[in-house]
Design a protein around this motif. Structure first.
Motif, PDB file in Angstrom:
ATOM      1  N   ALA A 149      -3.053   3.440   2.156  1.00 43.23           N
ATOM      2  CA  ALA A 149      -3.408   3.395   3.585  1.00 43.23           C
ATOM      3  C   ALA A 149      -3.055   4.737   4.209  1.00 43.23           C
ATOM      4  N   ASP A 150      -3.757   5.085   5.257  1.00 39.11           N
ATOM      5  CA  ASP A 150      -3.495   6.387   5.889  1.00 39.11           C
ATOM      6  C   ASP A 150      -4.145   6.458   7.255  1.00 39.11           C
ATOM      7  N   HIS A 170       0.852  -1.191   0.000  1.00 37.65           N
ATOM      8  CA  HIS A 170       0.000   0.000   0.000  1.00 37.65           C
ATOM      9  C   HIS A 170       0.887   1.240   0.000  1.00 37.65           C
ATOM     10  N   THR A 171       0.441   2.280  -0.707  1.00 32.70           N
ATOM     11  CA  THR A 171       1.126   3.567  -0.637  1.00 32.70           C
ATOM     12  C   THR A 171       0.553   4.341   0.544  1.00 32.70           C
ATOM     13  N   ILE A 172       1.426   4.876   1.386  1.00 29.39           N
ATOM     14  CA  ILE A 172       0.945   5.632   2.543  1.00 29.39           C
ATOM     15  C   ILE A 172       0.747   7.086   2.115  1.00 29.39           C
ATOM     16  N   VAL A 173      -0.453   7.596   2.316  1.00 30.49           N
ATOM     17  CA  VAL A 173      -0.727   8.991   1.921  1.00 30.49           C
ATOM     18  C   VAL A 173      -1.047   9.792   3.176  1.00 30.49           C
ATOM     19  N   PRO A 174      -0.841  11.135   3.095  1.00 30.83           N
ATOM     20  CA  PRO A 174      -1.166  11.957   4.266  1.00 30.83           C
ATOM     21  C   PRO A 174      -2.681  12.094   4.454  1.00 30.83           C
ATOM     22  N   SER A 175      -3.067  12.454   5.646  1.00 32.10           N
ATOM     23  CA  SER A 175      -4.478  12.755   5.909  1.00 32.10           C
ATOM     24  C   SER A 175      -4.882  13.949   5.054  1.00 32.10           C
ATOM     25  N   LYS A 235     -28.872   5.249  -6.668  1.00 30.97           N
ATOM     26  CA  LYS A 235     -29.304   6.351  -7.533  1.00 30.97           C
ATOM     27  C   LYS A 235     -30.387   7.180  -6.854  1.00 30.97           C
ATOM     28  N   ALA A 236     -30.671   8.333  -7.443  1.00 34.31           N
ATOM     29  CA  ALA A 236     -31.608   9.259  -6.797  1.00 34.31           C
ATOM     30  C   ALA A 236     -32.994   8.649  -6.634  1.00 34.31           C
ATOM     31  N   ASP A 237     -33.383   7.736  -7.515  1.00 36.94           N
ATOM     32  CA  ASP A 237     -34.705   7.113  -7.379  1.00 36.94           C
ATOM     33  C   ASP A 237     -34.677   5.965  -6.362  1.00 36.94           C
ATOM     34  N   GLY A 238     -33.518   5.743  -5.711  1.00 34.71           N
ATOM     35  CA  GLY A 238     -33.431   4.740  -4.655  1.00 34.71           C
ATOM     36  C   GLY A 238     -32.936   3.392  -5.137  1.00 34.71           C
ATOM     37  N   SER A 239     -32.876   3.178  -6.438  1.00 36.13           N
ATOM     38  CA  SER A 239     -32.463   1.860  -6.924  1.00 36.13           C
ATOM     39  C   SER A 239     -30.943   1.713  -6.877  1.00 36.13           C
ATOM     40  N   LEU A 240     -30.487   0.455  -6.949  1.00 36.72           N
ATOM     41  CA  LEU A 240     -29.058   0.174  -6.856  1.00 36.72           C
ATOM     42  C   LEU A 240     -28.511  -0.331  -8.183  1.00 36.72           C
ATOM     43  N   ASP A 241     -27.337   0.174  -8.563  1.00 35.09           N
ATOM     44  CA  ASP A 241     -26.619  -0.345  -9.725  1.00 35.09           C
ATOM     45  C   ASP A 241     -25.332  -1.001  -9.238  1.00 35.09           C
ATOM     46  N   LYS A 242     -24.838  -1.954  -9.965  1.00 35.58           N
ATOM     47  CA  LYS A 242     -23.550  -2.550  -9.618  1.00 35.58           C
ATOM     48  C   LYS A 242     -22.444  -1.572 -10.070  1.00 35.58           C
ATOM     49  N   LEU A 243     -21.452  -1.308  -9.204  1.00 33.62           N
ATOM     50  CA  LEU A 243     -20.340  -0.432  -9.599  1.00 33.62           C
ATOM     51  C   LEU A 243     -19.449  -1.150 -10.608  1.00 33.62           C
ATOM     52  N   PRO A 244     -18.853  -0.400 -11.543  1.00 32.29           N
ATOM     53  CA  PRO A 244     -17.988  -1.056 -12.526  1.00 32.29           C
ATOM     54  C   PRO A 244     -16.787  -1.740 -11.880  1.00 32.29           C
ATOM     55  N   LYS A 245     -16.256  -1.101 -10.784  1.00 32.65           N
ATOM     56  CA  LYS A 245     -15.115  -1.735 -10.114  1.00 32.65           C
ATOM     57  C   LYS A 245     -15.433  -1.863  -8.635  1.00 32.65           C
ATOM     58  N   GLN A 246     -14.976  -2.951  -8.050  1.00 30.65           N
ATOM     59  CA  GLN A 246     -15.260  -3.173  -6.632  1.00 30.65           C
ATOM     60  C   GLN A 246     -14.147  -2.599  -5.777  1.00 30.65           C
ATOM     61  N   ASN A 247     -14.560  -1.981  -4.677  1.00 35.01           N
ATOM     62  CA  ASN A 247     -13.589  -1.275  -3.847  1.00 35.01           C
ATOM     63  C   ASN A 247     -13.671  -1.728  -2.395  1.00 35.01           C
ATOM     64  N   VAL A 248     -12.552  -1.537  -1.701  1.00 26.76           N
ATOM     65  CA  VAL A 248     -12.547  -1.771  -0.258  1.00 26.76           C
ATOM     66  C   VAL A 248     -12.265  -0.450   0.430  1.00 26.76           C
ATOM     67  N   ASP A 249     -13.023  -0.207   1.478  1.00 29.13           N
ATOM     68  CA  ASP A 249     -12.863   1.014   2.258  1.00 29.13           C
ATOM     69  C   ASP A 249     -12.945   0.597   3.716  1.00 29.13           C
ATOM     70  N   ASN A 280      -7.360   1.277   5.236  1.00 24.78           N
ATOM     71  CA  ASN A 280      -6.684   0.751   4.043  1.00 24.78           C
ATOM     72  C   ASN A 280      -7.713   0.665   2.917  1.00 24.78           C
ATOM     73  N   TRP A 281      -7.237   0.836   1.685  1.00 23.22           N
ATOM     74  CA  TRP A 281      -8.124   1.055   0.553  1.00 23.22           C
ATOM     75  C   TRP A 281      -7.718   0.239  -0.644  1.00 23.22           C
ATOM     76  N   SER A 282      -8.736  -0.242  -1.319  1.00 19.49           N
ATOM     77  CA  SER A 282      -8.485  -0.862  -2.607  1.00 19.49           C
ATOM     78  C   SER A 282      -9.406  -0.184  -3.607  1.00 19.49           C
ATOM     79  N   PHE A 283      -8.817   0.398  -4.626  1.00 21.31           N
ATOM     80  CA  PHE A 283      -9.628   1.013  -5.675  1.00 21.31           C
ATOM     81  C   PHE A 283      -9.620   0.073  -6.869  1.00 21.31           C
TER      82      PHE A 283
END
Ligand code: ATP
Ligand code: MG
Length: 868
Positions: free
Chosen positions: A61-62, A19-24, A220-234, A94-97
């Motif tokens: 990570a940060d 992981h690359t460590i980035v500042p706050s 989405k604004a109408d409340g429905s869910l779409d699958k994101l093109p890429k999966q992320n960890v937060d 820690n983050w995965s984009f």
């Protein structure tokens, strides 16, 4: 393990996992209309999740400075009362984009907690999302299966949508989460009650420490869910809670993050922490809040009367209120904690170390002012109680006004009321509070509709440094509603319009094609997108347009921006290197520059700064612009990075001669284009911060011309060709002399007049009566009446005067007559005033009345005799 080591270990661990460590990121947000403060680690990465921007590193990570005091995450009311929620806290993440997903996130979290930090496995529980039928979401069995590899199944608990489905906001990225909870109760207690049953039940020793969010969907604004093109960890882990666990404490406040601050408070207040529940809460509130305040100021957000600044001011006042009430501290104290905080956190967060002095000054001044407010509030409240002696209940609107208008804490009102045996109309107070909430909610309501995407476009490009006119296509648009009405936001694939940022206002102008012409009202940045604000949507948005910036306005803005750089440099030369930019406004009309400096500038300093800037203008310094300098190199070149600003790895550097700045704004190509620089004023912006306002270019020239014309006009009026200042001085001293002569004349006249009046006194019965009309002024009349009243017994005197064609009647009655109780000057004058069509009143021995009918004065004098 010390807190410093704990933080370090976290970062090192994820570094070892590539992981690359980035500042706050700064704790105070800019460019985000939906959020004032960073409230979680993911805030600074929002654009990656929204797909507005590509991340430079896929694993990051940060530790992020967070503040949870407003909006969706607001823990303020719990802070101090419990031992594990703070206003400001650090979130380790820690983050995965679009890189690793559930498997690795779970495995690494487990490894870090149990092998690096060595938390006993039997202390830990984890939760996974149980699914939600309404949303059509199934149980997160993926997460369940990965956890099973590390932890026994009976420690994997199911969580509902509220706890285990994370959403960024009403719209945006979201997904199931998996929380890690730790049970730090004693062995005996654990035997009595199974820890499993206490998870997510607000038990102070069975708490959540880490939340792993698996972002897979877009709401989405109408409340429905779409699958994101890429999966992320937060992920987000509470640093202070982790310290509590690792240091074997039962409260975050018993860790070395807080104990030095608590010791300082103990030494000031004389109270020892841990002996009295109320005082302990107060101490926790103070040591918690001071961190929030200090970090916000360090990132450029000063306490103020609106927006984020108001939130900070409220937090500060909450802390002072607690100190005042429970620790009986009546002097500023928060600021004395700053050196301790610097010792504690300055090494990792240099913004605190470097700005210690400023932070202290600002806090001290706020404290001093608020303590004064408290004093005044006490006086107001006691006045109210005095003048409403019969009241047993203080009305809610009185308490509310004290709170809302004067910032006087309502619980303080309550305590004072109780001391006097009164109560407070709580219901009334609550309803006033509700009304106000409604008002501010109304003022801040806005609604964003979904984007309508016309054309997929990776990155919108700003070409406005080089062009003020280009061919564009609208890539997406949406409707927005706010308190000013309904608007549309347009996004182009390229744009010459500068979006408001770094103090520089957004461009205006229009877009047009053969079909239509649409005015661009403003340009703003929202989460890195440049949005053009228009009142009406184009009829055919899919056609190409010519985009044209209002060039005159842009030029004026540009002149002011370049002048701001020269001003910054000149201030550092004249006042010293402590001068740092603390905010600016760069508009077409003028520029405003706030900077740290502790004294009012002298006239000479202001003149010198102004001259230095103008010299740079005559020196015709060319713009040296470099759009992509590595950040480090720019700093080495001498450019200054501002605290509270977020910079990328590559920055734009603007150089005019020796002035070097990191800047994204627009600039003149040569300083001579600024034409002229004129400082209009230098004032205080807040404690430790001065403000200069100045003008340039045509505005500057016009101003000087106007001044010159006024000067000429003045010479005309004074009928002089020489220096009019001399002429005015002469006029002034002549006038002073005449005034003195006039006063002398009036005095002499009054002496003569008094003698005449004395002679004119008639004896009517027992009474010495005098009635007359004079052309003396009213104050002389009053003077003589008082003198005569003192000299002559049984005196009744009525005098009519005329000033500026308005009649006045003055009635004087000597004290012996007043005492007899038979007459009252106030009543008499009221009666007589009818004659002059007026009214008045006063004391029993002297009263006056004004009117409008001069002719009535004679009648009034005649009438006065009836009172004899
Ligand atoms: P809680 O339910 O305890 O308020 P949360 O669900 O609001 O926590 P998250 O939004 O998931 O917490 O944040 C991630 C982590 O940050 C939490 O697991 C916790 O350790 C920490 N955290 C959250 N809020 C606070 C706070 N106000 N003060 C200190 N730490 C916090
Ligand atoms: Mg919470």
């Amino acid at each position: 393990m010390t807190s410093k080591q704990i933080r370090q270990k976290f970062l090192e661990f994820f570094q070892s996992k590539q992981h690359t460590i980035v500042p706050s990121a700064p704790i105070v947000l800019k460019d985000d209309p939906t959020l004032m403060f960073s409230n979680s680690g993911m805030t600074q990465f929002k654009n990656f999740f929204l797909g507005y921007k590509d991340p430079e590193n896929k694993r990051v990570a940060d530790t992020q400075k967070c503040l949870r005091v407003s909006g969706k995450h607001n823990d303020l009311d719990d802070v101090g009362k419990d031992t594990y929620h703070h206003t400001m806290f650090e979130m380790l993440g820690n983050w995965s984009f679009g890189d690793y997903f559930k498997k690795e996130a779970i495995a690494w979290a487990w490894e870090l907690l149990t092998e690096v930090y060595k938390i006993p496995k039997e202390y830990l529980y984890v939760t996974i999302f149980e699914g939600d039928d309404k949303e059509g979401l199934i149980r997160d069995s993926e997460a369940f299966n990965y956890w099973k590899e590390h932890i026994s199944e009976d420690r994997i608990l199911l969580g509902n949508k509220k706890d285990n489905f994370w959403e960024m906001g009403d719209t945006g990225p979201c997904g199931p989460s998996s929380e890690i909870h730790v049970d730090i109760r004693s062995k005996e207690e654990k035997e009595k009650i199974d820890g499993k049953t206490l998870v997510n039940k607000d038990h102070p020793q069975v708490i959540e420490i880490w939340n792993l969010v698996f972002m897979e969907f877009l709401r989405k604004a109408d409340g429905s869910l779409d699958k994101l093109p890429k999966q992320n960890v937060d992920t987000g882990m509470g640093f202070e809670r982790l310290c509590m666990v690792l240091q074997g404490k039962m409260s975050n406040y018993d860790t070395d993050v807080f104990t030095p601050l608590i010791q300082k408070i103990e030494s000031i207040s004389g109270y020892i922490y841990g002996n009295n529940a109320e005082k302990d809460i107060a101490i926790r509130v103070i040591v918690d809040h001071v961190r929030a305040i200090a970090f916000s100021i360090a990132d450029g957000q000063l306490p103020s009367n609106s927006g984020a600044g108001y939130v900070i001011r409220r937090i500060l006042r909450r802390a002072i209120g607690y100190a005042f009430r429970f620790l009986e501290v009546k002097d500023p104290i928060l600021y004395t904690l700053i050196p301790v905080l610097k010792e504690q956190m300055g090494e990792f967060f240099p913004e605190i170390e470097k700005q210690e002095h400023l932070i202290k000054e600002v806090i001290k001044e706020e404290e001093t002012n608020f303590l004064k407010t408290i004093d005044q509030g006490l006086v107001r409240l006691s006045n109210f109680m005095k003048s409403h002696k019969d009241l047993k209940i203080i009305p809610g609107d009185v308490i509310f006004e004290l709170y809302d208008t004067y910032g006087f804490p309502s619980d303080l009102s309550r305590i004072i009321a109780e001391e006097k045996g009164l109560t407070v109309d709580e219901q009334g107070f609550i309803s006033e509070m509700k009304k106000q909430k409604q008002r501010s909610k109304f003022a801040s309501t806005f609604k964003n509709y979904d984007w309508v995407v016309l054309e997929e476009d990776q990155q919108e490009e700003f070409v406005g440094y080089d062009f003020i006119k280009t061919q564009i296509k609208i890539t997406q648009y949406r409707k927005v509603e706010n308190k000013e009405g309904e608007f549309y936001q347009l996004v182009f694939q390229v744009t010459p319009f500068y979006a408001e940022s770094g103090g520089q206002v957004g461009d205006t102008g229009f877009i047009e094609n053969i079909n239509e012409k649409i005015e661009i009202l403003n340009t703003k940045k929202e989460n890195n997108l440049i949005v053009h604000i228009v009142k009406e949507l184009p009829k055919y948005p899919e056609f190409p347009f010519q985009a044209i910036v209002n060039s005159k306005r842009r030029q004026q803005i540009t002149q002011n921006h370049s002048a701001t750089h020269l001003l910054h440099e000149a201030l550092r030369e004249v006042l010293g290197n402590h001068v740092e930019q603390k905010g600016s406004y760069v508009g077409p009309d003028y520029l405003r520059f706030d900077f740290s400096h502790f004294n009012k500038m002298t006239k000479e300093e202001i003149a010198l700064v102004e001259k230095k800037v103008n010299i740079k203008i005559y020196e015709r310094l060319p713009l040296e612009e470099n759009r992509s300098v590595p950040f480090k190199q720019a700093i080495e070149m001498g450019a200054m990075a501002l605290f509270g600003e977020k910079y990328g790895d590559v920055v734009r550097v603007i150089k005019f001669g020796d002035s070097i700045e990191l800047c994204g704004g627009t600039h003149v190509s040569n300083t001579q284009d600024i034409l002229i620089f004129k400082i209009m004023n230098e004032t205080s912006s807040s404690a430790g911060i001065r403000r200069i306002e100045a003008i340039t270019g045509e505005t500057g020239l016009n101003f000087l011309q106007d001044q010159f014309n006024e000067f000429e006009e003045l010479k005309n009026i004074l009928k002089t060709n020489e220096n009019p200042i001399k002429a005015v001085e002469k006029l002034y001293s002549e006038n002073e002399q005449l005034k003195k002569q006039l006063e002398q004349y009036i005095k002499e006249k009054a002496v003569q007049e008094k003698a005449l009046w004395k002679n004119a006194i008639q004896k009517i019965g027992d009474i010495n009566y005098l009635g007359l009309i004079t052309n003396l002024n009213n104050s002389s009349v009053k003077d003589i009446i008082f003198q005569l009243k003192a000299e002559i017994k049984n005196l009744f005197i009525i005098v009519g005067t005329k000033t500026n064609n308005k009649p006045t009647i003055s009635v004087g009655i000597s004290d012996d007559l007043v005492k007899s109780g038979k007459c009252h000057a106030g009543t008499i004058v009221k009666e007589l005033a009818q004659e002059i069509k007026g009214g008045g009143g006063g004391q029993p021995s002297f009263a006056t009345a004004g009117g409008s009918d001069i002719g009535g004065l004679e009648r009034a004098i005649q009438k006065s005799k009836i009172f004899l």
